[in-house]
Design an enzyme around this catalytic site. Structure first.
Site, PDB file in Angstrom:
ATOM      1  CG  LEU A  79       9.994  -7.873   6.367  1.00 30.34           C
ATOM      2  CD1 LEU A  79       9.265  -9.110   6.894  1.00 30.34           C
ATOM      3  CD2 LEU A  79       9.763  -6.693   7.289  1.00 30.34           C
TER       4      LEU A  79
ATOM      5  CG  HIS B 239       9.868   0.812  12.280  1.00 32.40           C
ATOM      6  ND1 HIS B 239      10.163  -0.514  12.035  1.00 32.40           N
ATOM      7  CD2 HIS B 239       9.402   0.875  13.559  1.00 32.40           C
ATOM      8  CE1 HIS B 239       9.895  -1.221  13.121  1.00 32.40           C
ATOM      9  NE2 HIS B 239       9.437  -0.406  14.058  1.00 32.40           N
TER      10      HIS B 239
ATOM     11  CG  ASN C 102      12.574   1.051   6.621  1.00 38.73           C
ATOM     12  OD1 ASN C 102      11.753   0.544   5.845  1.00 38.73           O
ATOM     13  ND2 ASN C 102      12.683   0.661   7.880  1.00 38.73           N
TER      14      ASN C 102
ATOM     15  CB  SER D 238      -0.977  -0.007   1.168  1.00 33.71           C
ATOM     16  OG  SER D 238      -0.319   0.179   2.396  1.00 33.71           O
TER      17      SER D 238
ATOM     18  CD  GLU E  27       3.494   2.917   7.845  1.00 27.70           C
ATOM     19  OE1 GLU E  27       3.931   2.468   6.793  1.00 27.70           O
ATOM     20  OE2 GLU E  27       3.306   2.206   8.848  1.00 27.70           O
TER      21      GLU E  27
ATOM     22  CG  LEU F 233      20.812  -6.070   7.920  1.00 26.86           C
ATOM     23  CD1 LEU F 233      20.053  -5.076   8.801  1.00 26.86           C
ATOM     24  CD2 LEU F 233      21.804  -6.843   8.792  1.00 26.86           C
ATOM     25  CB  ILE F 234      20.188  -2.663   3.454  1.00 23.66           C
ATOM     26  CG1 ILE F 234      18.670  -2.450   3.297  1.00 23.66           C
ATOM     27  CG2 ILE F 234      20.948  -2.014   2.316  1.00 23.66           C
ATOM     28  CD1 ILE F 234      18.023  -3.114   2.106  1.00 23.66           C
TER      29      ILE F 234
HETATM   30  C1  GRF Z   1       4.210  -0.584   6.833  1.00 18.52           C
HETATM   31  O1  GRF Z   1       3.570  -0.573   8.062  1.00 18.52           O
HETATM   32  C2  GRF Z   1       5.631  -0.075   6.978  1.00 18.52           C
HETATM   33  O2  GRF Z   1       5.791   0.811   8.032  1.00 18.52           O
HETATM   34  C3  GRF Z   1       6.413  -1.310   7.263  1.00 18.52           C
HETATM   35  O3  GRF Z   1       5.786  -2.327   6.530  1.00 18.52           O
HETATM   36  C4  GRF Z   1       4.425  -1.989   6.299  1.00 18.52           C
HETATM   37  C5  GRF Z   1       4.204  -2.105   4.832  1.00 18.52           C
HETATM   38  O4  GRF Z   1       2.844  -1.999   4.505  1.00 18.52           O
HETATM   39  N1  GRF Z   1       7.813  -1.126   6.999  1.00 18.52           N
HETATM   40  P1  GRF Z   1       2.438  -1.959   2.974  1.00 18.52           P
HETATM   41  O5  GRF Z   1       2.964  -3.220   2.320  1.00 18.52           O
HETATM   42  O6  GRF Z   1       3.036  -0.728   2.370  1.00 18.52           O
HETATM   43  O7  GRF Z   1       0.930  -1.926   2.991  1.00 18.52           O
END
Ligand code: GRF
Length: 200
Positions: free
Chosen positions: A85, A104, A102, A13, A174, A87-88
């Site tokens: 997810l 979070h 990123n 999303s 977000e 690690l880079i």
């Molecule tokens: C989000 O909550 C973001 O903060 C985290 O992963 C989730 C991703 O959600 N890193 P989406 O796939 O963008 O809906």
């Protein structure tokens, strides 16, 4: 054009919102999607927006020659992680020095670090009984959820709200703040900074 790659492995999303936001942008372009999950939402987004999408495995992801070839082919200048997810690895950080961000879903450093992702974060917030949470947009370094913070936004919640309710509230934040924060940061590092402006 500043060419941005989005790395995403979940529903996508945030990737969707970023792609819409930058669709007709004069200076910033979403140039490619990268994912390790064939079920990721970005596969569909790539088709919808005609943006190349790459699926890689762990071995390819950690292979500098393999990844750098793709970054070069698509002239990638900047990377936005959106639900990615792994690690880079260090070679990414060398090539994209302070150019990987990123998002979070908590107010770091609270509820961050290895193993803290997705609903685990929201469940921990719920268990904590706190009356607020939020999201953090930060630069990526060699550790999980640890780089310099570009923006944090908080949201009030009822203590002990369900993890689902918390997730919804945070995702809304977000979707509101990730794109403009990336835009401001890119403008700062790529556009406003002109070496010719430096007095010799
Ligand atoms: C989000 O909550 C973001 O903060 C985290 O992963 C989730 C991703 O959600 N890193 P989406 O796939 O963008 O809906």
């Amino acid at each position: 054009m500043i060419q941005v790659a989005i790395f995403a492995s979940g529903g996508g999303s945030n990737a969707q919102v970023l792609t819409e936001y930058f669709k007709d942008h004069r200076q910033i372009k979403i140039a490619a999607f990268f994912t390790n999950k064939p079920s990721s939402g970005v596969i569909h987004l790539g088709k919808k927006y005609q943006i190349p999408c790459f699926i890689f495995n762990k071995e390819e992801f950690n292979n500098d020659k393999f990844m750098i070839k793709l970054f070069t082919k698509y002239a990638i200048d900047f990377i936005a992680l959106a639900g990615f997810l792994w690690l880079i690895p260090p070679f990414f950080l060398q090539r994209f020095d302070r150019k990987i961000v990123n998002i979070h879903p908590s107010l770091l450093p609270k509820f961050g670090g290895k193993g803290m992702y997705g609903m685990k974060v929201h469940s921990a917030v719920s268990d904590s009984g706190l009356d607020h949470t939020g999201c953090t947009i930060h630069l990526v370094n060699e550790a999980y959820d640890d780089g310099d913070i570009l923006l944090q936004k908080s949201v009030q919640i009822k203590p002990k709200s369900s993890p689902d309710t918390i997730a919804k509230a945070v995702l809304k934040l977000e979707h509101t703040y990730y794109a403009p924060t990336i835009e401001n940061y890119l403008q700062k590092i790529f556009i406003e900074y002109q070496p010719n402006n430096i007095l010799k």
